[in-house]
Design a protein around this motif. Sequence first.
Motif, PDB file in Angstrom:
ATOM      1  N   CYS A 197      52.346  79.087  18.902  1.00 13.65           N
ATOM      2  CA  CYS A 197      51.473  79.438  17.775  1.00 13.65           C
ATOM      3  C   CYS A 197      50.031  79.019  18.056  1.00 13.65           C
ATOM      4  N   HIS A 198      49.130  79.492  17.198  1.00 11.14           N
ATOM      5  CA  HIS A 198      47.713  79.133  17.321  1.00 11.14           C
ATOM      6  C   HIS A 198      47.538  77.660  16.965  1.00 11.14           C
ATOM      7  N   PRO A 199      46.711  76.918  17.709  1.00  7.55           N
ATOM      8  CA  PRO A 199      46.531  75.488  17.428  1.00  7.55           C
ATOM      9  C   PRO A 199      46.167  75.184  15.979  1.00  7.55           C
ATOM     10  N   SER A 200      45.381  76.061  15.340  1.00  6.20           N
ATOM     11  CA  SER A 200      44.943  75.796  13.971  1.00  6.20           C
ATOM     12  C   SER A 200      46.073  75.910  12.955  1.00  6.20           C
ATOM     13  N   GLN A 201      47.176  76.575  13.335  1.00  2.00           N
ATOM     14  CA  GLN A 201      48.301  76.753  12.416  1.00  2.00           C
ATOM     15  C   GLN A 201      49.518  75.909  12.805  1.00  2.00           C
ATOM     16  N   SER A 202      49.379  75.102  13.842  1.00  2.31           N
ATOM     17  CA  SER A 202      50.557  74.429  14.385  1.00  2.31           C
ATOM     18  C   SER A 202      51.154  73.390  13.432  1.00  2.31           C
ATOM     19  N   LEU A 203      50.336  72.668  12.687  1.00  4.59           N
ATOM     20  CA  LEU A 203      50.879  71.666  11.773  1.00  4.59           C
ATOM     21  C   LEU A 203      51.683  72.311  10.654  1.00  4.59           C
ATOM     22  N   ALA A 204      51.213  73.471  10.167  1.00  3.25           N
ATOM     23  CA  ALA A 204      51.947  74.191   9.122  1.00  3.25           C
ATOM     24  C   ALA A 204      53.280  74.703   9.669  1.00  3.25           C
ATOM     25  N   TRP A 205      53.258  75.203  10.895  1.00  6.00           N
ATOM     26  CA  TRP A 205      54.502  75.683  11.505  1.00  6.00           C
ATOM     27  C   TRP A 205      55.454  74.517  11.787  1.00  6.00           C
ATOM     28  N   TYR A 206      54.919  73.375  12.144  1.00  3.49           N
ATOM     29  CA  TYR A 206      55.769  72.197  12.372  1.00  3.49           C
ATOM     30  C   TYR A 206      56.546  71.836  11.110  1.00  3.49           C
ATOM     31  N   GLN A 207      55.850  71.808   9.982  1.00  3.64           N
ATOM     32  CA  GLN A 207      56.515  71.491   8.722  1.00  3.64           C
ATOM     33  C   GLN A 207      57.516  72.590   8.351  1.00  3.64           C
ATOM     34  N   TYR A 208      57.152  73.843   8.617  1.00  8.57           N
ATOM     35  CA  TYR A 208      58.038  74.965   8.317  1.00  8.57           C
ATOM     36  C   TYR A 208      59.364  74.845   9.061  1.00  8.57           C
ATOM     37  N   TRP A 209      59.302  74.618  10.370  1.00 11.64           N
ATOM     38  CA  TRP A 209      60.530  74.551  11.164  1.00 11.64           C
ATOM     39  C   TRP A 209      61.318  73.278  10.887  1.00 11.64           C
ATOM     40  N   ARG A 210      60.629  72.204  10.589  1.00 12.91           N
ATOM     41  CA  ARG A 210      61.310  70.954  10.241  1.00 12.91           C
ATOM     42  C   ARG A 210      62.160  71.144   8.983  1.00 12.91           C
ATOM     43  N   ASP A 211      61.563  71.740   7.949  1.00 10.58           N
ATOM     44  CA  ASP A 211      62.274  71.936   6.690  1.00 10.58           C
ATOM     45  C   ASP A 211      63.360  73.008   6.816  1.00 10.58           C
ATOM     46  N   ARG A 212      63.054  74.053   7.586  1.00 18.36           N
ATOM     47  CA  ARG A 212      64.032  75.132   7.732  1.00 18.36           C
ATOM     48  C   ARG A 212      65.274  74.659   8.464  1.00 18.36           C
ATOM     49  N   ARG A 213      65.117  73.843   9.482  1.00 13.91           N
ATOM     50  CA  ARG A 213      66.270  73.356  10.212  1.00 13.91           C
ATOM     51  C   ARG A 213      67.109  72.404   9.352  1.00 13.91           C
ATOM     52  N   TYR A 214      66.464  71.616   8.512  1.00 21.70           N
ATOM     53  CA  TYR A 214      67.204  70.757   7.588  1.00 21.70           C
ATOM     54  C   TYR A 214      68.068  71.616   6.662  1.00 21.70           C
ATOM     55  N   ASN A 215      67.483  72.656   6.118  1.00 24.22           N
ATOM     56  CA  ASN A 215      68.205  73.508   5.173  1.00 24.22           C
ATOM     57  C   ASN A 215      69.354  74.264   5.838  1.00 24.22           C
ATOM     58  N   TRP A 216      69.249  74.543   7.152  1.00 26.07           N
ATOM     59  CA  TRP A 216      70.322  75.257   7.861  1.00 26.07           C
ATOM     60  C   TRP A 216      71.608  74.445   7.825  1.00 26.07           C
ATOM     61  N   TYR A 217      71.505  73.143   8.037  1.00 25.97           N
ATOM     62  CA  TYR A 217      72.697  72.298   8.010  1.00 25.97           C
ATOM     63  C   TYR A 217      73.280  72.210   6.602  1.00 25.97           C
ATOM     64  N   ILE A 218      72.408  72.117   5.603  1.00 27.02           N
ATOM     65  CA  ILE A 218      72.882  72.065   4.221  1.00 27.02           C
ATOM     66  C   ILE A 218      73.595  73.363   3.862  1.00 27.02           C
ATOM     67  N   THR A 219      73.015  74.488   4.258  1.00 29.61           N
ATOM     68  CA  THR A 219      73.603  75.795   3.971  1.00 29.61           C
ATOM     69  C   THR A 219      74.991  75.929   4.576  1.00 29.61           C
ATOM     70  N   HIS A 220      75.219  75.295   5.718  1.00 30.19           N
ATOM     71  CA  HIS A 220      76.494  75.430   6.417  1.00 30.19           C
ATOM     72  C   HIS A 220      77.448  74.274   6.158  1.00 30.19           C
ATOM     73  N   GLY A 221      77.213  73.541   5.082  1.00 28.70           N
ATOM     74  CA  GLY A 221      78.235  72.619   4.609  1.00 28.70           C
ATOM     75  C   GLY A 221      77.980  71.140   4.749  1.00 28.70           C
ATOM     76  N   ILE A 222      76.864  70.732   5.359  1.00 29.04           N
ATOM     77  CA  ILE A 222      76.587  69.295   5.468  1.00 29.04           C
ATOM     78  C   ILE A 222      76.041  68.796   4.126  1.00 29.04           C
ATOM     79  N   SER A 223      76.590  67.704   3.647  1.00 25.90           N
ATOM     80  CA  SER A 223      76.155  67.149   2.374  1.00 25.90           C
ATOM     81  C   SER A 223      74.772  66.496   2.513  1.00 25.90           C
ATOM     82  N   LYS A 224      73.941  66.665   1.486  1.00 28.57           N
ATOM     83  CA  LYS A 224      72.617  66.040   1.506  1.00 28.57           C
ATOM     84  C   LYS A 224      72.714  64.515   1.573  1.00 28.57           C
ATOM     85  N   SER A 225      73.807  63.976   1.064  1.00 29.08           N
ATOM     86  CA  SER A 225      73.971  62.519   1.093  1.00 29.08           C
ATOM     87  C   SER A 225      74.248  61.998   2.500  1.00 29.08           C
ATOM     88  N   ASN A 226      74.640  62.892   3.420  1.00 27.94           N
ATOM     89  CA  ASN A 226      74.953  62.480   4.790  1.00 27.94           C
ATOM     90  C   ASN A 226      73.889  62.905   5.800  1.00 27.94           C
TER      91      ASN A 226
END
Length: 488
Positions: free
Chosen positions: A222-251
């Motif tokens: 990605c463009h350097p000026s947008q990299s921090l926004a993309w970092y947060q995007y992929w960080r949150d999206r990957r967290y939600n992938w595990y939740i969507t597929h059955g991992i409990s938020k408590s774990n």
Amino acid sequence: MAVENRMDKIVALAKRRGFIFQSSEIYGGQNGFWDYGPLGVELKRNVRQAWWSDMIIEHDEISAPPGAPSSFDMVGVETSIIMHPQVWKVSGHFDLFCDMMVDCRECKARFRQDHVPTSQCPLKPSKAPGEHDKCQLTAPREFNLMFKTTLGALGTEEDAAFLRPETAQGMFVNFKNICDSSRVKIPFGVAQIGKSFRNEITPRNFTFRSREFEQMEMEFFCHPSQSLAWYQYWRDRRYNWYITHGISKSNLILREHAKEELAHYSVGTADLEYAFPFLEPGSYGELEGVAHRGDFDLRSHSEGKLCKKDGELVVELGADGKPRHPGSGKDLSYFDDQSRERYVPHVIEPAAGCDRATLAFLCEAYHEDQQPDEKGVMQERLVLRLHPRLAPIKVAVFPLIKKDGMPEKAMEIYGELKAAGLSVQYDQQAAIGRRYRRQDEIGTPYCLTIDGDTAKDGCVTIRDRDTLQQERIPVSKVVDEIQTRLKG
């Protein structure tokens, strides 16, 4: 359930039901290597496919960060396990990919220095290394984790090569090839699933820390000026992938690295960590890392190995003033046709372990409860509550008894489900309750029973693994009903 007891039960189930076996078990096993059995290979394949679908196939369904393009390209590659040795020198693995190890001169055991307090000395009674009077631990020394091999017939030092310790570098060195051969535009991602190898000093905790493992990695340019926004995007999206597929938020936790934890190339890193049962309560083990790698990798493979000096990344020089590990000399910058700007892209890297993800889903799904049998008597039940998308077997088909045309009708339905691309099991052995328990234990979400009324009303009974609810559905709608439930 005690920590050790729960993990022991999961390991025992994995072997008994054909999920995971110790590699070369009949010869005593090979530490740090594991084989996947008939059900395990299906579970792992489903984890792999779910990741690939999210990264490559379905990515346009998820909105991008503010100010970024609403649609972006995602492509896949498959790169070789053995690469040019210079790749690992430029990337830093040759010099920096080390753990500190200590040996015991008495018992001849070897330990990772940071694992000594939680390891067990082979001497009896069980104690940590160094706690026995006989223990003679050596001073810590570096141990390179890369597996070395030899190319060609001569076997000289010039023929030395390495099994890759990660899949990421194969995507970086192909950046120019992908840009030149495809119609991708920044921002875009390149994904890869493949085997990696690390010569772990003390592999342990089942498949959590192994010497041969499979990675699911993606490099997002990605463009350097947008990299921090993309970092947060992929960080949150990957967290939600595990939740969507059955991992409990408590774990599951998302832990941002402190500044002193960051690798020399990292602008920011967050770990997705799971409460694996082999850990003490309140402790978590790394499941996936999401790293903001800046322009470190493309610049390194272009200019030479980089190091940090006065807060800036510069080419590392040797005593002769020349690059210590020179890069390829190829221009790995990107030219934007619209803005007429040339720059070296920044990279966001979600890097997941397929084996660790499979283990986490297996641990999360393991449950014990009590359910009534056919006579209403409460019985212990072991059930794997796997997300239907991940379950090795999607549906099991049972004739209630082996006569009156029930097996023939059951086989007909079984064939229709297989023709629809579903993983199905057919079972006509033992009482119906015992067959249900067998399927519960391997995580099958739905069971279909063909009984004496099927020939009269044209319906079968569908049973839900988790709710235990049973209902009648028409034979003509069985395939559609199963597909609908799996999607839902």
